[in-house]
Design a protein around this motif. Structure first.
Motif, PDB file in Angstrom:
ATOM      1  N   ARG A  10     116.723  55.292  -4.225  1.00 15.64           N
ATOM      2  CA  ARG A  10     116.960  53.842  -4.150  1.00 15.64           C
ATOM      3  C   ARG A  10     118.443  53.512  -4.272  1.00 15.64           C
ATOM      4  O   ARG A  10     118.966  52.642  -3.574  1.00 15.64           O
ATOM      5  CB  ARG A  10     116.188  53.126  -5.254  1.00 15.64           C
ATOM      6  CG  ARG A  10     114.692  53.058  -5.035  1.00 15.64           C
ATOM      7  CD  ARG A  10     113.999  52.338  -6.177  1.00 15.64           C
ATOM      8  NE  ARG A  10     112.574  52.248  -5.969  1.00 15.64           N
ATOM      9  CZ  ARG A  10     111.964  51.285  -5.280  1.00 15.64           C
ATOM     10  NH1 ARG A  10     112.691  50.309  -4.757  1.00 15.64           N
ATOM     11  NH2 ARG A  10     110.664  51.271  -5.121  1.00 15.64           N
ATOM     12  N   GLN A  11     119.103  54.223  -5.147  1.00 18.53           N
ATOM     13  CA  GLN A  11     120.520  53.967  -5.393  1.00 18.53           C
ATOM     14  C   GLN A  11     121.399  54.389  -4.219  1.00 18.53           C
ATOM     15  O   GLN A  11     122.386  53.726  -3.896  1.00 18.53           O
ATOM     16  CB  GLN A  11     120.950  54.720  -6.654  1.00 18.53           C
ATOM     17  CG  GLN A  11     122.432  54.659  -6.955  1.00 18.53           C
ATOM     18  CD  GLN A  11     122.846  55.642  -8.034  1.00 18.53           C
ATOM     19  OE1 GLN A  11     122.008  56.173  -8.759  1.00 18.53           O
ATOM     20  NE2 GLN A  11     124.137  55.902  -8.132  1.00 18.53           N
ATOM     21  N   LEU A  12     121.042  55.484  -3.552  1.00 19.14           N
ATOM     22  CA  LEU A  12     121.944  56.118  -2.588  1.00 19.14           C
ATOM     23  C   LEU A  12     121.724  55.700  -1.139  1.00 19.14           C
ATOM     24  O   LEU A  12     122.591  55.943  -0.296  1.00 19.14           O
ATOM     25  CB  LEU A  12     121.813  57.645  -2.691  1.00 19.14           C
ATOM     26  CG  LEU A  12     122.223  58.268  -4.032  1.00 19.14           C
ATOM     27  CD1 LEU A  12     121.974  59.774  -4.018  1.00 19.14           C
ATOM     28  CD2 LEU A  12     123.689  57.969  -4.338  1.00 19.14           C
ATOM     29  N   LEU A  13     120.590  55.087  -0.835  1.00 22.01           N
ATOM     30  CA  LEU A  13     120.290  54.781   0.570  1.00 22.01           C
ATOM     31  C   LEU A  13     119.994  53.301   0.764  1.00 22.01           C
ATOM     32  O   LEU A  13     118.846  52.871   0.648  1.00 22.01           O
ATOM     33  CB  LEU A  13     119.104  55.631   1.049  1.00 22.01           C
ATOM     34  CG  LEU A  13     118.751  55.508   2.540  1.00 22.01           C
ATOM     35  CD1 LEU A  13     119.917  55.929   3.429  1.00 22.01           C
ATOM     36  CD2 LEU A  13     117.518  56.350   2.859  1.00 22.01           C
ATOM     37  N   PRO A  14     120.998  52.479   1.079  1.00 23.33           N
ATOM     38  CA  PRO A  14     120.764  51.061   1.370  1.00 23.33           C
ATOM     39  C   PRO A  14     120.148  50.875   2.756  1.00 23.33           C
ATOM     40  O   PRO A  14     120.309  51.726   3.643  1.00 23.33           O
ATOM     41  CB  PRO A  14     122.169  50.454   1.298  1.00 23.33           C
ATOM     42  CG  PRO A  14     123.082  51.588   1.634  1.00 23.33           C
ATOM     43  CD  PRO A  14     122.426  52.838   1.106  1.00 23.33           C
ATOM     44  N   MET A  15     119.459  49.769   2.939  1.00 28.04           N
ATOM     45  CA  MET A  15     118.772  49.519   4.208  1.00 28.04           C
ATOM     46  C   MET A  15     119.697  49.560   5.427  1.00 28.04           C
ATOM     47  O   MET A  15     119.349  50.179   6.441  1.00 28.04           O
ATOM     48  CB  MET A  15     118.028  48.180   4.152  1.00 28.04           C
ATOM     49  CG  MET A  15     117.332  47.802   5.460  1.00 28.04           C
ATOM     50  SD  MET A  15     116.082  49.011   6.004  1.00 28.04           S
ATOM     51  CE  MET A  15     114.718  48.556   4.914  1.00 28.04           C
ATOM     52  N   THR A 101     110.437  53.573   7.342  1.00 34.37           N
ATOM     53  CA  THR A 101     109.496  52.809   8.164  1.00 34.37           C
ATOM     54  C   THR A 101     110.060  51.429   8.466  1.00 34.37           C
ATOM     55  O   THR A 101     109.998  50.946   9.604  1.00 34.37           O
ATOM     56  CB  THR A 101     108.135  52.687   7.455  1.00 34.37           C
ATOM     57  OG1 THR A 101     107.642  53.992   7.151  1.00 34.37           O
ATOM     58  CG2 THR A 101     107.123  51.967   8.344  1.00 34.37           C
ATOM     59  N   GLY A 102     110.640  50.803   7.450  1.00 29.81           N
ATOM     60  CA  GLY A 102     111.308  49.528   7.692  1.00 29.81           C
ATOM     61  C   GLY A 102     112.478  49.676   8.636  1.00 29.81           C
ATOM     62  O   GLY A 102     112.681  48.849   9.532  1.00 29.81           O
ATOM     63  N   ALA A 103     113.252  50.747   8.456  1.00 28.52           N
ATOM     64  CA  ALA A 103     114.426  50.963   9.308  1.00 28.52           C
ATOM     65  C   ALA A 103     114.030  51.120  10.766  1.00 28.52           C
ATOM     66  O   ALA A 103     114.722  50.616  11.665  1.00 28.52           O
ATOM     67  CB  ALA A 103     115.198  52.184   8.826  1.00 28.52           C
ATOM     68  N   ALA A 135     114.459  44.860   6.767  1.00 24.78           N
ATOM     69  CA  ALA A 135     115.051  45.489   7.948  1.00 24.78           C
ATOM     70  C   ALA A 135     115.274  44.483   9.064  1.00 24.78           C
ATOM     71  O   ALA A 135     116.326  44.483   9.716  1.00 24.78           O
ATOM     72  CB  ALA A 135     114.156  46.627   8.433  1.00 24.78           C
ATOM     73  N   VAL A 136     114.304  43.622   9.301  1.00 28.61           N
ATOM     74  CA  VAL A 136     114.463  42.607  10.345  1.00 28.61           C
ATOM     75  C   VAL A 136     115.603  41.655   9.982  1.00 28.61           C
ATOM     76  O   VAL A 136     116.412  41.275  10.839  1.00 28.61           O
ATOM     77  CB  VAL A 136     113.141  41.847  10.565  1.00 28.61           C
ATOM     78  CG1 VAL A 136     113.352  40.628  11.464  1.00 28.61           C
ATOM     79  CG2 VAL A 136     112.096  42.775  11.195  1.00 28.61           C
ATOM     80  N   ALA A 137     115.705  41.296   8.704  1.00 25.93           N
ATOM     81  CA  ALA A 137     116.791  40.418   8.269  1.00 25.93           C
ATOM     82  C   ALA A 137     118.154  41.077   8.419  1.00 25.93           C
ATOM     83  O   ALA A 137     119.170  40.376   8.536  1.00 25.93           O
ATOM     84  CB  ALA A 137     116.568  40.008   6.809  1.00 25.93           C
ATOM     85  N   ALA A 138     118.183  42.408   8.460  1.00 22.46           N
ATOM     86  CA  ALA A 138     119.452  43.120   8.629  1.00 22.46           C
ATOM     87  C   ALA A 138     119.940  43.116  10.074  1.00 22.46           C
ATOM     88  O   ALA A 138     121.127  43.334  10.324  1.00 22.46           O
ATOM     89  CB  ALA A 138     119.314  44.559   8.136  1.00 22.46           C
ATOM     90  N   VAL A 139     119.023  42.855  11.039  1.00 22.40           N
ATOM     91  CA  VAL A 139     119.425  42.906  12.458  1.00 22.40           C
ATOM     92  C   VAL A 139     119.327  41.551  13.158  1.00 22.40           C
ATOM     93  O   VAL A 139     119.829  41.406  14.269  1.00 22.40           O
ATOM     94  CB  VAL A 139     118.593  43.954  13.230  1.00 22.40           C
ATOM     95  CG1 VAL A 139     118.800  45.343  12.640  1.00 22.40           C
ATOM     96  CG2 VAL A 139     117.108  43.603  13.272  1.00 22.40           C
ATOM     97  N   ARG A 140     118.678  40.572  12.539  1.00 22.56           N
ATOM     98  CA  ARG A 140     118.583  39.227  13.087  1.00 22.56           C
ATOM     99  C   ARG A 140     118.718  38.222  11.951  1.00 22.56           C
ATOM    100  O   ARG A 140     118.017  38.339  10.944  1.00 22.56           O
ATOM    101  CB  ARG A 140     117.234  38.990  13.797  1.00 22.56           C
ATOM    102  CG  ARG A 140     117.039  39.768  15.101  1.00 22.56           C
ATOM    103  CD  ARG A 140     117.927  39.221  16.203  1.00 22.56           C
ATOM    104  NE  ARG A 140     117.610  39.801  17.491  1.00 22.56           N
ATOM    105  CZ  ARG A 140     118.084  40.958  17.952  1.00 22.56           C
ATOM    106  NH1 ARG A 140     118.888  41.687  17.186  1.00 22.56           N
ATOM    107  NH2 ARG A 140     117.767  41.403  19.150  1.00 22.56           N
TER     108      ARG A 140
END
Length: 315
Positions: A10-15, A101-103, A135-140
């Motif tokens: 959780r700490q090392l891999l942000p969305m 999966t979200g990514a 994930a969707v909020a990260a691209v739109r």
């Protein structure tokens, strides 16, 4: 060999980084530089099942092994180096699976949804739902996200997690979906969770909940109406995609509308030439997505451990 627990993942891999890595591995798949072996399942008796899947991204290879039971599921990832096949890490992988999966949904939405899409309808508030919306909020940029699940209590609890996004609970599945530019289904349903009539022209749909051949989230009418249907792997979808198998049978694999996400992401296939096209991403989840994300986590974990050791020497 490192043991990397859930909190460290959780700490090392942000969305945003998971999306970048997942995009990269789909490009590698399109070039033949990455490999994926589909999931297999061993039914051990009762409701106990062992699931295993493997992949290689060219630098690392590995396998995800997980058990499931009516009482829950437990995930582990085993990471190896391609150069000499040395085992590098055992990683707790519940969150890793949620994140990748979200990514994948983020990558598909980025490649397939309309550029102006900003209203999301989400059905499901379980294990995968939060990372889907993140994930969707990260691209739109989200103008609104409407969420429905069968439990009002869970809907409200889910919404409260998003203090920095315009997320609200819908009273019905139809209320969540109608008028949405992007629709996400993240459920354990056996039968369709929405109706074809709720999906307007121009909508992009991410169906991520079903990876069983006898389960589906999308109705046959929507599958028939879609302009494009991307799968993360034809081979794996041929085994697991109830959404396609129950609607199209073997005809799915000769239908020109059914393509691999890798070819969309790499630009070999262009799926949105009109704003009114309906596009679907039918996600099974690939081990090669776990591999590239686990490799990144491993490298970060090694760097942090080295940093702590150096700090201890000079303290």
């Amino acid at each position: 060999m490192l043991y990397i627990d859930e909190s460290e993942v959780r700490q090392l891999l942000p969305m945003p980084e998971a999306i970048r890595l997942t995009r990269e591995v789909f490009v590698r798949l399109s070039r033949g530089e990455a490999l994926n072996h589909p999931r297999r399942r061993l039914h051990a008796g009762g409701s106990a099942v062992l699931h295993y899947m493997a992949g290689s991204d060219g630098r690392y290879f590995g396998a995800k092994v997980y058990s499931s039971h009516r009482t829950g599921a437990h995930f582990l990832f085993l990471l190896f180096r391609v150069e000499d096949a040395v085992p590098l890490a055992v990683m707790e992988a519940n969150y890793l699976g949620q994140l990748r999966t979200g990514a994948a949904t983020g990558v598909a939405t980025e490649a397939m949804a309309r550029p102006d899409a900003g209203v999301v309808g989400l059905i499901g508030t379980g294990f995968q739902a939060r990372s889907q919306l993140e994930a969707v909020a990260a691209v739109r940029p989200l103008r609104a996200a409407r969420v429905w699940s069968r439990s009002e209590e869970k809907r409200q609890a889910f919404v409260r997690q998003f203090t920095d996004q315009p997320v609200s609970a819908a009273a019905t599945a139809e209320e969540a979906v109608r008028g949405a530019d992007i629709v996400i289904t993240a459920t354990y349903a056996r039968d369709p969770v929405l109706e074809d009539a709720w999906i307007a022209p121009g909508t992009h749909v991410n169906a991520v909940g079903s990876n069983q051949p006898k389960r589906r989230e999308l109705p046959s009418e929507l599958i028939a109406r879609a302009d494009w249907i991307a799968v993360d792997s034809r081979e794996q979808a041929g085994i697991e995609s109830g959404d396609l198998l129950l609607s199209m049978g073997d005809a799915a694999w000769s239908d020109p509308r059914v393509v691999e996400l890798a070819d969309v992401v790499s630009g070999r296939i262009h799926v949105r030439s009109r704003t009114d096209e309906i596009t679907i991403f039918n996600s099974m989840g690939l081990a090669v997505e776990d591999v590239i994300c686990a490799g990144y986590v491993y490298e970060r974990a090694v760097a942090e451990r080295v940093g702590r050791e150096i700090g201890a020497v000079y303290s």
